[in-house]
Motif scaffolding. Structure first.
Motif, PDB file in Angstrom:
ATOM      1  N   LEU A   1      -2.193  32.594 -35.187  1.00 32.80           N
ATOM      2  CA  LEU A   1      -0.853  32.229 -35.640  1.00 32.80           C
ATOM      3  C   LEU A   1      -0.331  31.132 -34.713  1.00 32.80           C
ATOM      4  O   LEU A   1      -0.357  31.291 -33.482  1.00 32.80           O
ATOM      5  N   LEU A   2       0.121  30.037 -35.295  1.00 34.62           N
ATOM      6  CA  LEU A   2       0.526  28.876 -34.508  1.00 34.62           C
ATOM      7  C   LEU A   2       2.030  28.691 -34.601  1.00 34.62           C
ATOM      8  O   LEU A   2       2.581  28.521 -35.692  1.00 34.62           O
ATOM      9  N   ASP A   3       2.687  28.696 -33.457  1.00 36.69           N
ATOM     10  CA  ASP A   3       4.147  28.624 -33.393  1.00 36.69           C
ATOM     11  C   ASP A   3       4.565  27.277 -32.806  1.00 36.69           C
ATOM     12  O   ASP A   3       4.490  27.072 -31.595  1.00 36.69           O
ATOM     13  N   GLY A   4       4.970  26.359 -33.658  1.00 36.99           N
ATOM     14  CA  GLY A   4       5.497  25.086 -33.167  1.00 36.99           C
ATOM     15  C   GLY A   4       4.450  24.037 -32.849  1.00 36.99           C
ATOM     16  O   GLY A   4       4.715  23.117 -32.060  1.00 36.99           O
ATOM     17  N   ILE A   5       3.262  24.136 -33.424  1.00 32.13           N
ATOM     18  CA  ILE A   5       2.234  23.103 -33.220  1.00 32.13           C
ATOM     19  C   ILE A   5       2.543  21.949 -34.183  1.00 32.13           C
ATOM     20  O   ILE A   5       2.313  22.051 -35.386  1.00 32.13           O
ATOM     21  N   GLU A   6       3.063  20.848 -33.651  1.00 32.16           N
ATOM     22  CA  GLU A   6       3.508  19.743 -34.490  1.00 32.16           C
ATOM     23  C   GLU A   6       2.520  18.581 -34.541  1.00 32.16           C
ATOM     24  O   GLU A   6       2.611  17.728 -35.425  1.00 32.16           O
ATOM     25  N   ASP A   7       1.591  18.522 -33.620  1.00 34.22           N
ATOM     26  CA  ASP A   7       0.612  17.435 -33.592  1.00 34.22           C
ATOM     27  C   ASP A   7      -0.517  17.747 -34.570  1.00 34.22           C
ATOM     28  O   ASP A   7      -1.220  18.746 -34.419  1.00 34.22           O
ATOM     29  N   PRO A   8      -0.730  16.922 -35.592  1.00 34.50           N
ATOM     30  CA  PRO A   8      -1.788  17.205 -36.568  1.00 34.50           C
ATOM     31  C   PRO A   8      -3.181  17.232 -35.947  1.00 34.50           C
ATOM     32  O   PRO A   8      -4.066  17.945 -36.438  1.00 34.50           O
ATOM     33  N   HIS A   9      -3.403  16.478 -34.874  1.00 31.94           N
ATOM     34  CA  HIS A   9      -4.708  16.508 -34.206  1.00 31.94           C
ATOM     35  C   HIS A   9      -4.942  17.875 -33.555  1.00 31.94           C
ATOM     36  O   HIS A   9      -6.058  18.410 -33.595  1.00 31.94           O
ATOM     37  N   ASN A  10      -3.897  18.441 -32.969  1.00 33.87           N
ATOM     38  CA  ASN A  10      -4.020  19.778 -32.395  1.00 33.87           C
ATOM     39  C   ASN A  10      -4.291  20.811 -33.490  1.00 33.87           C
ATOM     40  O   ASN A  10      -5.132  21.695 -33.329  1.00 33.87           O
ATOM     41  N   LEU A  11      -3.563  20.705 -34.603  1.00 33.91           N
ATOM     42  CA  LEU A  11      -3.772  21.661 -35.691  1.00 33.91           C
ATOM     43  C   LEU A  11      -5.200  21.570 -36.209  1.00 33.91           C
ATOM     44  O   LEU A  11      -5.874  22.594 -36.396  1.00 33.91           O
ATOM     45  N   GLY A  12      -5.692  20.356 -36.431  1.00 33.62           N
ATOM     46  CA  GLY A  12      -7.063  20.193 -36.912  1.00 33.62           C
ATOM     47  C   GLY A  12      -8.083  20.747 -35.939  1.00 33.62           C
ATOM     48  O   GLY A  12      -9.052  21.415 -36.343  1.00 33.62           O
ATOM     49  N   ALA A  13      -7.872  20.490 -34.638  1.00 36.07           N
ATOM     50  CA  ALA A  13      -8.800  20.993 -33.620  1.00 36.07           C
ATOM     51  C   ALA A  13      -8.785  22.513 -33.565  1.00 36.07           C
ATOM     52  O   ALA A  13      -9.829  23.156 -33.391  1.00 36.07           O
ATOM     53  N   ILE A  14      -7.617  23.118 -33.733  1.00 39.88           N
ATOM     54  CA  ILE A  14      -7.516  24.584 -33.701  1.00 39.88           C
ATOM     55  C   ILE A  14      -8.204  25.196 -34.920  1.00 39.88           C
ATOM     56  O   ILE A  14      -8.896  26.216 -34.814  1.00 39.88           O
ATOM     57  N   ILE A  15      -8.039  24.582 -36.086  1.00 41.91           N
ATOM     58  CA  ILE A  15      -8.734  25.082 -37.283  1.00 41.91           C
ATOM     59  C   ILE A  15     -10.247  25.012 -37.072  1.00 41.91           C
ATOM     60  O   ILE A  15     -10.992  25.929 -37.446  1.00 41.91           O
ATOM     61  N   ARG A  16     -10.702  23.931 -36.464  1.00 39.92           N
ATOM     62  CA  ARG A  16     -12.140  23.786 -36.184  1.00 39.92           C
ATOM     63  C   ARG A  16     -12.619  24.889 -35.242  1.00 39.92           C
ATOM     64  O   ARG A  16     -13.652  25.524 -35.474  1.00 39.92           O
ATOM     65  N   THR A  17     -11.867  25.137 -34.171  1.00 38.05           N
ATOM     66  CA  THR A  17     -12.229  26.193 -33.227  1.00 38.05           C
ATOM     67  C   THR A  17     -12.177  27.560 -33.894  1.00 38.05           C
ATOM     68  O   THR A  17     -13.061  28.395 -33.685  1.00 38.05           O
ATOM     69  N   ALA A  18     -11.141  27.796 -34.697  1.00 40.60           N
ATOM     70  CA  ALA A  18     -11.001  29.082 -35.386  1.00 40.60           C
ATOM     71  C   ALA A  18     -12.225  29.355 -36.250  1.00 40.60           C
ATOM     72  O   ALA A  18     -12.756  30.472 -36.275  1.00 40.60           O
ATOM     73  N   ASN A  19     -12.693  28.337 -36.943  1.00 41.16           N
ATOM     74  CA  ASN A  19     -13.873  28.498 -37.786  1.00 41.16           C
ATOM     75  C   ASN A  19     -15.096  28.858 -36.958  1.00 41.16           C
ATOM     76  O   ASN A  19     -15.846  29.789 -37.291  1.00 41.16           O
TER      77      ASN A  19
END
Length: 247
Positions: free
Chosen positions: A102-120
């Motif tokens: 669960l991501l609270d306040g992640i506004e940088d799209p690069h961070n979001l993309g990197a987290i989705i990659r790690t989550a996978n």
């Protein structure tokens, strides 16, 4: 389902996009505009829990690609959002305890993309983001995820705190990343778990943190006080993976 990331402009076009069920991230409306078509758009957006922002004409003109927005434009996501049911089904299909970020306040799209990659790669069954003050599923996020966005469900919710409380009823417990928490190596991070990651600047918001069952800290030995949000997510995800493998 993949969509082209786009901006839809004009009252009829935005209205039709809402009715068709396309994954609209947010709608921008000219501040003070209250005529019939605009009120219809606002009413339909509310039914579908689509965020509406009221902005000055200068801002709307800046966002417009055509200059013919008619006081309304909408951002359409590059990818369709999943549901919580999709996330739980992914865990059930694999015969595993749910593992959700669960991501609270992640506004940088690069961070979001990197987290989705790690989550996978860490085997998480889904990622949950809030509707407001957060990056959404743009083409930049898709590229940064290196294709993981096609395999890891991403859910957008109105209220993270309420979402946590609902998932607790399904047997999940929640750990919040926090520098003041107990060192993660001393925590039991097994079982059905939700890992909450906050922004680099503000961290996890107070209400979300209070809804969590415990806080976990990453040991810091350097001269600065925090890691990049996507790096912190990776470190904590793989501690969860390590503990699951040891069971």
């Amino acid at each position: 389902m993949r969509y082209e990331e786009s901006i839809i402009e004009g009252r009829n076009a935005v209205s039709e996009a809402i009715k068709s069920g396309r994954p609209i991230d947010r709608i921008f409306v000219l501040d003070g505009c209250q005529d019939g078509p605009v009120n219809t758009i606002k009413r339909e957006a509310k039914k579908r829990d689509i965020q509406v922002r009221f902005v000055k004409k200068e801002r709307l003109d800046q966002l417009s690609e055509t200059g013919h927005h008619q006081g309304v434009l909408a951002y359409v996501a590059a990818y369709e959002y999943a549901s919580l049911e999709d996330v739980f089904k992914a865990a059930k299909d694999k015969g595993e305890d749910p593992f959700i970020l669960l991501l609270d306040g992640i506004e940088d799209p690069h961070n979001l993309g990197a987290i989705i990659r790690t989550a996978n790669q860490a085997g998480a069954h889904g990622v949950i983001i809030p509707k407001n003050r957060a990056a959404t599923l743009t083409a930049t996020v898709a590229r940064t995820s290196a294709g993981a966005i096609n395999y890891t469900p991403v859910v957008k919710v109105t209220n993270l705190t309420r979402c946590i409380e609902e998932m607790k009823k399904e047997g999940l417990w929640f750990v919040c990343a926090d520098m003041k928490g107990e060192v993660m190596y001393r925590q039991n991070l097994t079982g059905p778990i939700g890992l909450v990651i906050g922004s680099e600047g503000e961290g996890v918001s107070r209400l979300v943190k209070e809804a969590c069952d415990l806080t976990a800290a990453i040991p810091m030995k350097g001269d600065i006080d925090s890691l990049n949000a996507s790096v912190a997510a990776g470190v904590l995800c793989y501690e969860i993976v390590r503990q699951r493998m040891m069971q």
